[in-house]
Design an enzyme around this catalytic site. Sequence first.
Site, mmCIF file in Angstrom:
data_model
loop_
_atom_site.group_PDB
_atom_site.id
_atom_site.type_symbol
_atom_site.label_atom_id
_atom_site.label_comp_id
_atom_site.label_asym_id
_atom_site.label_seq_id
_atom_site.Cartn_x
_atom_site.Cartn_y
_atom_site.Cartn_z
ATOM 1 N N HIS A 29 0.854 -1.195 0.000
ATOM 2 C CA HIS A 29 0.000 0.000 0.000
ATOM 3 C C HIS A 29 0.887 1.241 0.000
ATOM 4 O O HIS A 29 1.712 1.436 0.903
ATOM 5 C CB HIS A 29 -0.940 -0.032 1.206
ATOM 6 N N ARG A 51 -3.218 4.878 -1.963
ATOM 7 C CA ARG A 51 -3.075 3.516 -1.430
ATOM 8 C C ARG A 51 -2.786 2.471 -2.520
ATOM 9 O O ARG A 51 -2.029 1.530 -2.331
ATOM 10 C CB ARG A 51 -4.374 3.167 -0.715
ATOM 11 N N ASN A 77 -3.584 -5.698 -2.503
ATOM 12 C CA ASN A 77 -3.892 -6.671 -1.458
ATOM 13 C C ASN A 77 -5.338 -7.160 -1.512
ATOM 14 O O ASN A 77 -5.871 -7.687 -0.546
ATOM 15 C CB ASN A 77 -3.583 -6.082 -0.075
ATOM 16 N N HIS A 103 2.279 -3.986 7.088
ATOM 17 C CA HIS A 103 1.361 -2.879 6.772
ATOM 18 C C HIS A 103 1.394 -1.896 7.939
ATOM 19 O O HIS A 103 2.119 -2.076 8.901
ATOM 20 C CB HIS A 103 -0.058 -3.411 6.570
ATOM 21 N N SER A 104 0.562 -0.859 7.821
ATOM 22 C CA SER A 104 0.381 0.029 8.960
ATOM 23 C C SER A 104 -1.067 0.548 8.894
ATOM 24 O O SER A 104 -1.681 0.520 7.841
ATOM 25 C CB SER A 104 1.391 1.176 8.930
ATOM 26 N N TYR A 105 -1.714 1.003 9.988
ATOM 27 C CA TYR A 105 -1.103 1.327 11.243
ATOM 28 C C TYR A 105 -1.877 0.764 12.439
ATOM 29 O O TYR A 105 -2.055 1.426 13.459
ATOM 30 C CB TYR A 105 -1.041 2.848 11.386
ATOM 31 N N GLU A 147 0.626 -5.201 11.392
ATOM 32 C CA GLU A 147 0.252 -3.796 11.198
ATOM 33 C C GLU A 147 1.087 -2.976 12.163
ATOM 34 O O GLU A 147 0.942 -3.114 13.379
ATOM 35 C CB GLU A 147 -1.236 -3.599 11.497
HETATM 36 ZN ZN ZN Z 1 -1.827 -1.883 4.127
#
Ligand code: ZN
Length: 520
Positions: free
Chosen positions: A146, A201, A218, A269-271, A345
């Site tokens: 992303h 994204r 994703n 990933h985040s967050y 995450e």
């Molecule tokens: Zn992500």
Amino acid sequence: MEDKPKQGTRLALLVVERLHLNIKCQTAKDRSRTDATTALRRLVIPRPDILHTYLDYKQVNQYLQYLAQRYAHFVHVHILGHTHEKREIRALEINWMNSENVELSPQMREHSPRLFDIGPNGRFTVPVIHVGEHCRKTVFIEAGTHAREWISVSTALNCIYQLTERYTRNIEVLRKLRFIIVPLVNPDGYEYSRTKNPKWRKNRRPHKSAKFVGTDCNRNYDIFWNSGPSKINRNTYKGESPFSEPETRAMRCILDRMSSNLLFFLSLHSYGQSIMYPWGYCRDNPIYWRELSSLANSGKSAIKSYNGREYRTGSISCLTKRTIAGSVVDYVYGVLKVPMALVMELPSRELGFQPPVEMISQIGHESWYGIREMCKRSFDLRHQIVREKEPPLPWPSRHESSNEGVAIENTSTTTEETNTAGGDFAKTTSKKKRSKRTTIRAQHENILRLQRSLKAREALDLPEGIQALPPGLFPRQMEPQYPPIKQSGLSRDGQGGGDGAILTSRGKPTISSPVSLVLL
Ligand SMILES: [Zn+2]
């Protein structure tokens, strides 16, 4: 006269001599130039500061190149494919136990495989596939799927840094495991996010039939892809078909090829500050959920003991409060049957997708503690997980597949998605909103009815405040205690609809808004 060569012959000899001399000079000059260039290149590749800045695409590649040159005896760069905008998707292989590693004993080198193979087209290298009993020892880490999640890229680079520049500190894991790390899966989106729209994204491939650009990589993997979000203007658009995107095709190529060697797959990933295991596409639990949960908890504990940060663990559908189809982690776990696969995450809601640069090093280091611990744990768990004879994957029920659409569409009316698309979104009509609300309310009422009837039928001896659950609605892993989470100011009605209501009705500690807003 006889002693002297003829004028013509002498001239010819002279020319040949000069030519020879010239060639010699030329060759020597060329050689010295090449040597100088090589030496220069060796000296000149500067090491980008990965710990204190967000690198751009070129710097990421430069860092990988720098390491491949400096630690050529156990580090190698593979090119997995090219994006729509012709950027390379690169993987770094870190394989201590290889036959070219001069730091190993001659016997060990003899019994170790090569560092890389040449691919079928002869142009690019590919990772060597190990055969034999102990072939499952590869850890695969991917990040930057992303575009806006810059911290995931920096954290993947920190893992690379620890395993290369700090390799003596991590020699224990290096002796046992091979690492393949793709720090930037979606370089087009990442560059767009860095330069044009920090909230972008998706990737950057335009769609033929519409003015919209980009697909959520994703949601593009072939695992119940159909149930994913199909609205082209959405931030989580699943694409025209499974693997329609160059980024996911590149990943599929290496993942499919290496599936028999993969032990542990980690997607950064985040967050949401959480470590999650499959399934994302349905609310069922995988057979080995206990092992996956213990793996995730080992990472959580390591981070907590490092600096006190509290991660949460659980299944994707449970912690994100929605089902997510077509994700890489479900593909790797469900289709490729890799023994262990998790999503991590990174922190945190307060810091957002791009924490201040002063935090890069801290987040990188604390995450590495957790990731290294999970790598060790995955090695210990490797004989306890046998996936070959598993029954077929559970199907997402109608309720579940529709749930994702509702949840995602509903969030799109909140800050997250509206801000992200950079003007690409079609305006949502009030009519649509009304119909969504009706669906959510209907689902909500159904669930409440189920719960009421269950409660009336069964007199269960449950702890105070815990209500009975409809069977099969939520998996067993919901039982673990949640760490105390601060209440956010946002009301649940504004962002989650049915899912939030389910959790409240169970009497569990309320999950605060960050996770339901993070789209994985
Ligand atoms: Zn992500």
